[in-house]
Design a protein around this motif. Structure first.
Motif, PDB file in Angstrom:
ATOM      1  N   LEU A  75     -42.878   1.015  61.286  1.00 59.20           N
ATOM      2  CA  LEU A  75     -42.119   1.263  62.782  1.00 59.20           C
ATOM      3  C   LEU A  75     -42.527   0.547  63.445  1.00 59.20           C
ATOM      4  CD1 LEU A  75     -41.239   4.656  62.236  1.00 59.20           C
ATOM      5  CD2 LEU A  75     -39.489   2.885  61.081  1.00 59.20           C
ATOM      6  N   ASP A  76     -41.596  -0.770  64.691  1.00 64.90           N
ATOM      7  CA  ASP A  76     -41.146  -1.156  65.309  1.00 64.90           C
ATOM      8  C   ASP A  76     -40.953  -0.482  66.659  1.00 64.90           C
ATOM      9  OD1 ASP A  76     -41.577  -2.375  67.571  1.00 64.90           O
ATOM     10  OD2 ASP A  76     -40.593  -4.577  66.479  1.00 64.90           O
ATOM     11  N   ALA A  77     -41.480   0.186  67.547  1.00 67.47           N
ATOM     12  CA  ALA A  77     -40.804   1.685  68.743  1.00 67.47           C
ATOM     13  C   ALA A  77     -40.287   0.244  69.573  1.00 67.47           C
ATOM     14  CB  ALA A  77     -42.127   1.703  69.406  1.00 67.47           C
ATOM     15  N   HIS A  78     -40.052  -0.634  69.332  1.00 67.39           N
ATOM     16  CA  HIS A  78     -39.251  -1.623  70.540  1.00 67.39           C
ATOM     17  C   HIS A  78     -37.931  -1.694  69.778  1.00 67.39           C
ATOM     18  CE1 HIS A  78     -41.905  -1.802  73.438  1.00 67.39           C
ATOM     19  NE2 HIS A  78     -42.949  -2.472  73.014  1.00 67.39           N
ATOM     20  N   ASP A  79     -37.847  -1.825  68.154  1.00 72.63           N
ATOM     21  CA  ASP A  79     -36.246  -2.079  67.469  1.00 72.63           C
ATOM     22  C   ASP A  79     -35.809  -0.580  67.856  1.00 72.63           C
ATOM     23  OD1 ASP A  79     -35.001  -2.579  65.357  1.00 72.63           O
ATOM     24  OD2 ASP A  79     -36.493  -2.804  63.833  1.00 72.63           O
ATOM     25  N   ASP A  80     -34.433  -1.262  68.123  1.00 71.36           N
ATOM     26  CA  ASP A  80     -33.338  -0.400  68.141  1.00 71.36           C
ATOM     27  C   ASP A  80     -32.499  -0.196  67.173  1.00 71.36           C
ATOM     28  OD1 ASP A  80     -31.944  -3.242  68.934  1.00 71.36           O
ATOM     29  OD2 ASP A  80     -31.522  -2.668  70.966  1.00 71.36           O
ATOM     30  N   GLN A  81     -33.218  -1.484  65.940  1.00 65.63           N
ATOM     31  CA  GLN A  81     -31.714  -0.909  64.850  1.00 65.63           C
ATOM     32  C   GLN A  81     -32.274  -0.096  64.248  1.00 65.63           C
ATOM     33  OE1 GLN A  81     -29.046  -2.462  65.129  1.00 65.63           O
ATOM     34  NE2 GLN A  81     -29.479  -2.371  67.008  1.00 65.63           N
ATOM     35  N   VAL A  82     -33.722   0.974  64.432  1.00 68.80           N
ATOM     36  CA  VAL A  82     -34.441   1.183  63.159  1.00 68.80           C
ATOM     37  C   VAL A  82     -33.366   2.606  62.776  1.00 68.80           C
ATOM     38  CG1 VAL A  82     -36.471   3.039  63.320  1.00 68.80           C
ATOM     39  CG2 VAL A  82     -36.943   0.776  63.754  1.00 68.80           C
ATOM     40  N   MET A  83     -33.043   2.997  63.350  1.00 66.99           N
ATOM     41  CA  MET A  83     -31.829   4.154  62.932  1.00 66.99           C
ATOM     42  C   MET A  83     -30.594   3.891  61.787  1.00 66.99           C
ATOM     43  SD  MET A  83     -34.287   6.532  63.899  1.00 66.99           S
ATOM     44  CE  MET A  83     -32.879   7.990  62.788  1.00 66.99           C
ATOM     45  N   ALA A  84     -29.951   2.570  62.123  1.00 67.28           N
ATOM     46  CA  ALA A  84     -29.479   2.314  61.988  1.00 67.28           C
ATOM     47  C   ALA A  84     -29.994   1.662  60.368  1.00 67.28           C
ATOM     48  CB  ALA A  84     -28.305   0.887  62.085  1.00 67.28           C
ATOM     49  N   SER A  85     -30.790   1.535  59.703  1.00 66.25           N
ATOM     50  CA  SER A  85     -31.905   0.833  58.544  1.00 66.25           C
ATOM     51  C   SER A  85     -31.153   2.889  57.052  1.00 66.25           C
ATOM     52  CB  SER A  85     -33.246   1.043  58.653  1.00 66.25           C
ATOM     53  OG  SER A  85     -33.461   0.846  57.757  1.00 66.25           O
ATOM     54  N   ASP A  86     -31.838   1.951  55.988  1.00 65.34           N
ATOM     55  CA  ASP A  86     -31.008   2.870  54.952  1.00 65.34           C
ATOM     56  C   ASP A  86     -32.290   3.368  55.400  1.00 65.34           C
ATOM     57  OD1 ASP A  86     -28.827   1.670  54.225  1.00 65.34           O
ATOM     58  OD2 ASP A  86     -29.339   0.308  53.111  1.00 65.34           O
ATOM     59  N   THR A  87     -33.700   3.223  55.387  1.00 66.74           N
ATOM     60  CA  THR A  87     -34.308   4.411  55.124  1.00 66.74           C
ATOM     61  C   THR A  87     -34.610   4.961  56.969  1.00 66.74           C
ATOM     62  OG1 THR A  87     -36.381   2.153  55.601  1.00 66.74           O
ATOM     63  CG2 THR A  87     -35.776   3.245  53.465  1.00 66.74           C
ATOM     64  N   ALA A  88     -34.107   4.978  57.498  1.00 70.81           N
ATOM     65  CA  ALA A  88     -34.203   5.626  58.521  1.00 70.81           C
ATOM     66  C   ALA A  88     -34.990   6.832  58.558  1.00 70.81           C
ATOM     67  CB  ALA A  88     -32.761   5.746  59.705  1.00 70.81           C
ATOM     68  N   PRO A  89     -36.240   6.937  59.622  1.00 70.17           N
ATOM     69  CA  PRO A  89     -36.929   8.105  60.045  1.00 70.17           C
ATOM     70  C   PRO A  89     -36.007   9.538  60.445  1.00 70.17           C
ATOM     71  CG  PRO A  89     -37.201   7.103  61.273  1.00 70.17           C
ATOM     72  CD  PRO A  89     -36.436   5.704  61.143  1.00 70.17           C
ATOM     73  N   ASP A  90     -36.123  10.725  60.388  1.00 67.73           N
ATOM     74  CA  ASP A  90     -35.681  11.972  61.051  1.00 67.73           C
ATOM     75  C   ASP A  90     -35.381  10.861  62.308  1.00 67.73           C
ATOM     76  OD1 ASP A  90     -35.965  14.444  62.846  1.00 67.73           O
ATOM     77  OD2 ASP A  90     -35.779  14.754  61.188  1.00 67.73           O
ATOM     78  N   PRO A  91     -33.941  11.512  63.504  1.00 65.48           N
ATOM     79  CA  PRO A  91     -34.263  11.461  64.555  1.00 65.48           C
ATOM     80  C   PRO A  91     -34.698  12.368  65.642  1.00 65.48           C
ATOM     81  CG  PRO A  91     -32.023  12.302  62.809  1.00 65.48           C
ATOM     82  CD  PRO A  91     -32.875  12.436  62.159  1.00 65.48           C
ATOM     83  N   SER A  92     -35.209  13.082  65.197  1.00 64.27           N
ATOM     84  CA  SER A  92     -36.279  14.046  66.252  1.00 64.27           C
ATOM     85  C   SER A  92     -37.248  13.103  65.916  1.00 64.27           C
ATOM     86  CB  SER A  92     -36.672  15.084  66.289  1.00 64.27           C
ATOM     87  OG  SER A  92     -36.556  15.587  64.720  1.00 64.27           O
ATOM     88  N   ALA A  93     -38.307  12.738  64.554  1.00 60.97           N
ATOM     89  CA  ALA A  93     -38.678  11.735  64.486  1.00 60.97           C
ATOM     90  C   ALA A  93     -39.082  10.607  65.416  1.00 60.97           C
ATOM     91  CB  ALA A  93     -39.667  11.988  62.784  1.00 60.97           C
ATOM     92  N   TRP A  94     -38.540  10.181  65.516  1.00 59.71           N
ATOM     93  CA  TRP A  94     -38.391   8.954  65.870  1.00 59.71           C
ATOM     94  C   TRP A  94     -38.016   8.968  67.343  1.00 59.71           C
ATOM     95  CZ3 TRP A  94     -38.818   3.926  65.887  1.00 59.71           C
ATOM     96  CH2 TRP A  94     -38.596   2.958  66.358  1.00 59.71           C
ATOM     97  N   CYS A  95     -37.083   9.674  68.039  1.00 61.03           N
ATOM     98  CA  CYS A  95     -36.984  10.245  68.982  1.00 61.03           C
ATOM     99  C   CYS A  95     -38.249  10.346  69.931  1.00 61.03           C
ATOM    100  CB  CYS A  95     -36.150  11.761  69.802  1.00 61.03           C
ATOM    101  SG  CYS A  95     -36.388  11.910  71.419  1.00 61.03           S
ATOM    102  N   ILE A  96     -39.222  11.779  69.927  1.00 66.59           N
ATOM    103  CA  ILE A  96     -40.281  12.097  69.559  1.00 66.59           C
ATOM    104  C   ILE A  96     -41.555  10.540  69.697  1.00 66.59           C
ATOM    105  CG2 ILE A  96     -42.010  13.240  70.198  1.00 66.59           C
ATOM    106  CD1 ILE A  96     -40.533  15.722  69.120  1.00 66.59           C
ATOM    107  N   HIS A  97     -41.644   9.988  68.658  1.00 69.07           N
ATOM    108  CA  HIS A  97     -42.535   9.818  68.236  1.00 69.07           C
ATOM    109  C   HIS A  97     -42.765   8.120  68.565  1.00 69.07           C
ATOM    110  CE1 HIS A  97     -45.372  11.954  65.660  1.00 69.07           C
ATOM    111  NE2 HIS A  97     -44.555  13.456  65.574  1.00 69.07           N
ATOM    112  N   GLY A  98     -41.796   7.705  68.762  1.00 69.46           N
ATOM    113  CA  GLY A  98     -41.210   6.067  68.962  1.00 69.46           C
ATOM    114  C   GLY A  98     -41.617   5.829  70.131  1.00 69.46           C
ATOM    115  N   THR A  99     -40.476   7.291  71.264  1.00 67.46           N
ATOM    116  CA  THR A  99     -40.719   6.910  71.970  1.00 67.46           C
ATOM    117  C   THR A  99     -42.551   6.574  72.877  1.00 67.46           C
ATOM    118  OG1 THR A  99     -39.043   8.283  73.163  1.00 67.46           O
ATOM    119  CG2 THR A  99     -40.424   8.224  74.655  1.00 67.46           C
ATOM    120  N   VAL A 100     -43.046   7.986  72.360  1.00 63.97           N
ATOM    121  CA  VAL A 100     -44.244   7.717  72.806  1.00 63.97           C
ATOM    122  C   VAL A 100     -45.539   7.220  72.570  1.00 63.97           C
ATOM    123  CG1 VAL A 100     -46.609   9.405  72.795  1.00 63.97           C
ATOM    124  CG2 VAL A 100     -44.830  10.235  73.152  1.00 63.97           C
ATOM    125  N   HIS A 101     -45.343   6.218  71.643  1.00 67.29           N
ATOM    126  CA  HIS A 101     -45.816   5.111  71.335  1.00 67.29           C
ATOM    127  C   HIS A 101     -44.826   3.715  71.896  1.00 67.29           C
ATOM    128  CE1 HIS A 101     -48.461   6.134  67.826  1.00 67.29           C
ATOM    129  NE2 HIS A 101     -47.523   7.308  67.269  1.00 67.29           N
TER     130      HIS A 101
END
Length: 255
Positions: A75-101
């Motif tokens: 995943l790319d933490a700067h990609d704002d389309q990640v959650m629109a993907s068919d393979t999107a991660p768990d929303p809380s996972a993206w919220c925490i890990h995407g932001t920290v990374h």
């Protein structure tokens, strides 16, 4: 490929992506053996890029015992389309890990989970880790505490607050929630989590006696924490032990 640490300088050699995938997959399997997992939730991640913003993380709602190296999302933490993907991660996972990374390149590895003792500690009005023995004192001055719980961590503001509160600490106690562990390598994160869960168990058992705690002075606690530093190699030896066990019993984790 194994990670090598220079004990004097504390700098790990950078791993290949495949080696990092295998270590992270191993961490999921070991977490199950330790009882740190929870249903098909919780998440571990590890940065691949130099700036830390490209990272590996477990796919949505995959039980830790099933995770293989090839399953991990890149995943790319700067990609704002990640959650629109068919393979999107768990929303809380993206919220925490995407932001920290994205915000903290030094937190190359981030484990977020709800292990029983650390989570119980996080429910206390004062969830600080009191230095009452070797393991609890190991974390003196190394724990951040977030008391801003706002429900499921799936909003941008929640992620920013978590990342900012964590700062440069290896441990974030998330009040009314659980714990997040940050480190440079997977073995280091594993060892932090292992000892923090043990330390939380000791502290909770001491609280349960109802007797006053024999809390170390700040000077003694700081001295004890510093005395742990030369033992950094323990974490790598411990993690390699569990990888050898997985090689014997669950070799598919590398697949």
């Amino acid at each position: 490929m194994s990670v090598v640490t220079d004990v004097a300088f504390g700098s790990p050699d950078r791993q290949s992506e495949q080696a990092l995938r295998e270590d992270l997959a191993a961490a999921f399997r070991i977490a199950v053996r330790m009882g740190w997992h929870e249903s098909v939730g919780n998440h571990f991640s590890a940065a691949v890029s130099e700036d830390g913003s490209t990272f590996l993380m477990n796919p949505k709602w995959r039980h830790f015992s099933d995770v293989k190296a090839s399953d991990l999302l890149l995943l790319d933490a700067h990609d704002d389309q990640v959650m629109a993907s068919d393979t999107a991660p768990d929303p809380s996972a993206w919220c925490i890990h995407g932001t920290v990374h994205r915000m903290n390149p030094n937190a190359r590895v981030l484990f977020h989970c709800h292990p029983p003792n650390a989570t119980a500690l996080a429910t206390l009005q004062d969830p600080s880790m009191k230095p009452i023995d070797l393991n609890t004192a190991r974390f003196f001055g190394k724990v951040a505490v977030d008391l801003g719980f706002g429900g499921m961590a799936d909003e941008a503001e929640e992620g920013r607050r978590i990342a900012e509160t964590l700062g440069d600490k290896p441990v974030l106690v998330m009040g009314n929630h659980g714990v997040s562990i940050a480190a440079r390598t997977v073995p280091e994160a594993f060892e932090h989590l292992y000892f923090f869960e043990r330390a939380a168990e000791t502290l909770l058992k001491a609280y349960a006696t109802g007797q006053p705690l024999a809390v170390m002075s700040d000077n003694l606690a700081a001295k004890t924490a510093a005395e742990w530093e030369p033992y950094a190699g323990m974490g790598y030896a411990h993690f390699e032990h569990w990888k050898r066990e997985l090689d014997r019993t669950e070799p598919d984790y590398k697949g």
